[in-house]
Structure formats: C-alpha cells, structure tokens
Design an enzyme around this catalytic site. Structure first.
Site, PDB file in Angstrom:
ATOM      1  CB  SER A  97      -3.765 -32.587  44.147  1.00 44.44           C
ATOM      2  OG  SER A  97      -2.388 -31.651  44.562  1.00 44.44           O
ATOM      3  N   GLY A 156      -1.265 -37.368  42.589  1.00 37.82           N
ATOM      4  CA  GLY A 156      -0.161 -38.186  43.227  1.00 37.82           C
ATOM      5  C   GLY A 156       0.723 -38.102  44.256  1.00 37.82           C
ATOM      6  CD  GLU A 167      -7.760 -40.877  38.186  1.00 36.93           C
ATOM      7  OE1 GLU A 167      -6.953 -41.593  38.485  1.00 36.93           O
ATOM      8  OE2 GLU A 167      -8.180 -39.807  38.918  1.00 36.93           O
ATOM      9  CD  GLU A 187      -8.167 -41.122  43.377  1.00 34.61           C
ATOM     10  OE1 GLU A 187      -7.903 -40.106  42.797  1.00 34.61           O
ATOM     11  OE2 GLU A 187      -7.184 -41.677  44.229  1.00 34.61           O
ATOM     12  CG  ASP A 223      -3.516 -35.616  35.160  1.00 33.22           C
ATOM     13  OD1 ASP A 223      -4.422 -36.312  34.983  1.00 33.22           O
ATOM     14  OD2 ASP A 223      -2.790 -35.438  36.346  1.00 33.22           O
ATOM     15  CB  THR A 224      -5.015 -38.850  31.855  1.00 29.47           C
ATOM     16  OG1 THR A 224      -6.632 -38.738  32.118  1.00 29.47           O
ATOM     17  CG2 THR A 224      -4.711 -39.233  32.687  1.00 29.47           C
ATOM     18  NE  ARG A 265       1.012 -32.214  34.542  1.00 35.57           N
ATOM     19  CZ  ARG A 265       0.126 -32.789  35.161  1.00 35.57           C
ATOM     20  NH1 ARG A 265       0.220 -34.120  35.382  1.00 35.57           N
ATOM     21  NH2 ARG A 265      -0.954 -32.268  35.534  1.00 35.57           N
TER      22      ARG A 265
END
Length: 387
Positions: free
Chosen positions: A159, A161, A265, A277, A284-285, A360
């Site tokens: 997850s 990245g 994505e 994906e 998140d984006t 984050r």
C-alpha cells in the site's frame, strides 16, 4: 431513506477496517448522517479511532480475530479501508449476510496487483502496458531484460507505494529486489511493468450507488517513491482522453460491481488511456476534493454506500500537498505556519499517534486556479515541520 440515532438498538452501523486519515474523513461524514461508527485498526488511537463511537485494535490479517469483532458488532456495512486485511474473513462475513463494500470479490481483486491487472487486461480487455509476474531475483532479471529499461517493480500486495521502485538498468536489480522485500504486505511475488511513456497520470474518482455512476473531475497528481505528494483538480486533458478515461473507469468499476467510491488510476498519452490500478475506496489524491467540491470523495463514498443520490457542485480548481514526517517520534508535533490558514487555504492534521520518516501527517489544501493553487501548495507545505 430512514435515518436513526447512533447508540440505539435500531442504529445503522458502519465498520471501517483500517482507520487512517481517509477513514477518519469517512467516519466524520457518517457521523453527519447519524450513523453509528466502529473503527478497527492494528494500532491504538489511529485517526479514525479518535472520531468513531467505538474502536478496536486487532491483527487485521488474522481471520478469526477479525471475524470475532464483526460478529460482536454486527455492522450493517463493512468498509475495508486498507489492503492488508484477511480476505478470507471478508468472504466468510459476506457469506453470512454482511454487506462488504463494495463486495468481497472486488476487495480481493484490488488488494492484489496480479489479480486486478489480469482481470483488467485479460478479462475486461482494457489497455495496459506490458507486464510480467516474478517470484525470484533471477526471474526479475529475466523479466526486465524482456520488457526493457526503465521498468517499474512493485510487490503484488502493498500500500501507499511501499516497495515500489524504478529500475533503469541491470545495476538497479539488487536494490529493487531489496526495496520490494521491505514493503508492507506480501512481497513474495512482484509485478514488473514496462515503463509506459505517458504524458501524465490521473485519478478518476468514480462513484456507484446501485442506480447510477458518477465521475468527479479528473485529478492530476505527482508521486515520489510511489506515493502521492501533490494533487490538483481538474487535470487539463482533451475531451477525447477525458471521455475514454470515464469509459475505462466505468468498465473496471462495472466489472468489480458493488456500491461505493473507487479511485481509478490511469496513464494518459495524448488521447490514449492506459489502466494502472484501482482502489475500491476513497483515494489519497482525492483529498483535494475537501476544498474543490460541495461533496468530498468521502461524502460521495457514504452516499454511494447508502444508495443515496450522488449529485454535487464542483466549486472550482484546487490543489493539495501532503506533509510527510522527517523524524521518528512517539509523540509527534506538527508545526504549521499561520500563513497556511487564509481565505483560500487551510491544513488538515491527521492526528497520527506516532511519526516515522516518510509517514503522512497532514495535508495542505488550496482553492485557486490550478497553476496558482499548485504553486501555493508547494510553497505552503514547505512551511510545515515536525519534531
């Protein structure tokens, strides 16, 4: 739809499996509709724990432990918010009549890059870049030689990245192999992707409520080490590319089925669109929608889950910038410059109980024309520090 009050015998309950910053926003939206909320994660005081009616700490990959919580709480809706969950528990819960969002099969496919890539490319026939799956370092080397350099290497299960890298030559293979093994999740198998020569990538937020499919304006984003750092909405693209993106997003979400919001994505090259994906949950984006839309992605997710109408007003352009910790701290403090709070910008602090480098911790949001918003978000996020 009839709404009740929380903490009553007739309450409608949602259970989040995964309680990070995205789950926190989902819980807040659920609270606004009078839903009873239960947040579950593997560690105490996760962001969504702090706003839910009840919280539980459990090994999310332990089938029996997860089912015990589900059977005890008896939620009306189960919302998986992370990939690292016992899929066997979700299938068993669904078999017993529990409503897994969007459904256990969709979660199973999307939590594993091998499953979703073969489903998208080989079952649905969606355009993707060339790819190979490998389980050994020797297989990785062979795959990269076949696909060519540069190429992208990812664990089939991870997850945010984690474990992802770009190999630009054979000299990078050892480092990419070790990077993948450090990922959260299952790194026993890797996907090797030929590098798609794309112009940009987008997230197409796609909501399904059982009656209609709705698309948000496309979101552009910038990633570092496979994880989002900046996003903006809308991404400027041709009408043809936008239409193809919506068609591809509808094809993959129709194929997965169920209700809720999906983050699809996509890679864009001119007017061509390539599937990358999909996440069956807020993305998140998509945090940028907290400032650009009357109904954020989190509100749309709840509406879709409940089968409510999906309309919203797009207020205008905006951008988001993620702040990642620079230290390890068991009692993190985020130092935010006052300039982040203005007539068209603000910051959201996630309240994570522990920081480590790269985690984050906050997001800055700016409302302005995209170029100005992105420039200001870069400027503002540089004024955030942690200790």
């Amino acid at each position: 739809m009839r709404f009740s009050a929380p903490l009553k015998s007739n309450s409608k309950k949602i259970m989040l499996l995964g309680s990070g910053e995205l789950g926190k926003e989902v819980v807040i939206e659920a609270q606004r509709l009078g839903l009873e909320t239960i947040a579950v994660d593997k560690y105490e005081n996760a962001p969504a724990h702090q706003v839910a009616h009840r919280s539980h700490v459990v090994d999310m990959q332990n089938k029996d432990a997860l089912l015990e919580i589900i059977y005890r709480e008896k939620p009306d809706y189960i919302l998986p918010e992370i990939e690292a969950i016992s899929i066997d528990a979700l299938f068993e819960a669904e078999d017993k009549g529990y409503n897994v969002i969007p459904n256990a099969n969709a979660v199973s496919k999307t939590m594993n890059r091998k499953n979703i890539r073969t489903f998208a490319a080989e079952v649905l026939g969606l355009q993707t870049g060339p790819y190979k799956f490998v389980t050994t370092k020797e297989g990785l080397l062979e795959a990269t030689r076949e696909l060519g350099f540069p190429c992208v290497i990812k664990p089939v299960m991870s997850s945010s990245g984690h474990g992802q890298s770009i190999a630009r030559s054979e000299d990078d293979i050892d480092a990419s192999w070790e990077e993948a093994k450090e990922a959260r999740g299952d790194a026993s198998e890797l996907i090797v992707e030929a590098f798609v020569d794309f112009d940009y990538e987008i997230t197409m937020l796609t909501a399904r409520n059982g009656k209609e499919t709705l698309f948000c304006e496309p979101i552009g984003h910038e990633q570092r080490d496979g994880d989002y750092v900046f996003s903006w909405q809308p991404m400027q693209m041709s009408d043809i590319a936008k239409q193809k993106s919506q068609e591809m997003a509808k094809a993959i979400t129709d194929g997965l089925g169920g209700q809720g919001l999906f983050g699809v994505e996509l890679f864009i090259k001119g007017d061509e669109v390539y599937f990358s994906e999909v996440s069956p949950r807020p993305h998140d984006t998509g945090m940028v929608t907290l400032i650009t839309q009357s109904q954020s992605e989190f509100a749309l997710h709840l509406r879709a889950v409940l089968g409510l109408p999906l309309g919203f007003t797009f207020y205008g352009d905006g951008a988001s910038a993620a702040f990642k910790s620079e230290v390890h701290n068991y009692s993190p403090v985020v130092d935010v410059d006052d300039s982040l709070f203005s007539e068209n910008s603000y910051v959201r602090i996630f309240g994570k109980p522990e920081a480590h480098k790269g985690r984050r911790l906050a997001v800055a949001l700016v409302f302005d024309k995209v170029e100005k918003a992105l420039e200001k978000s870069r400027e503002l996020i540089a004024k955030v520090r942690d200790s």
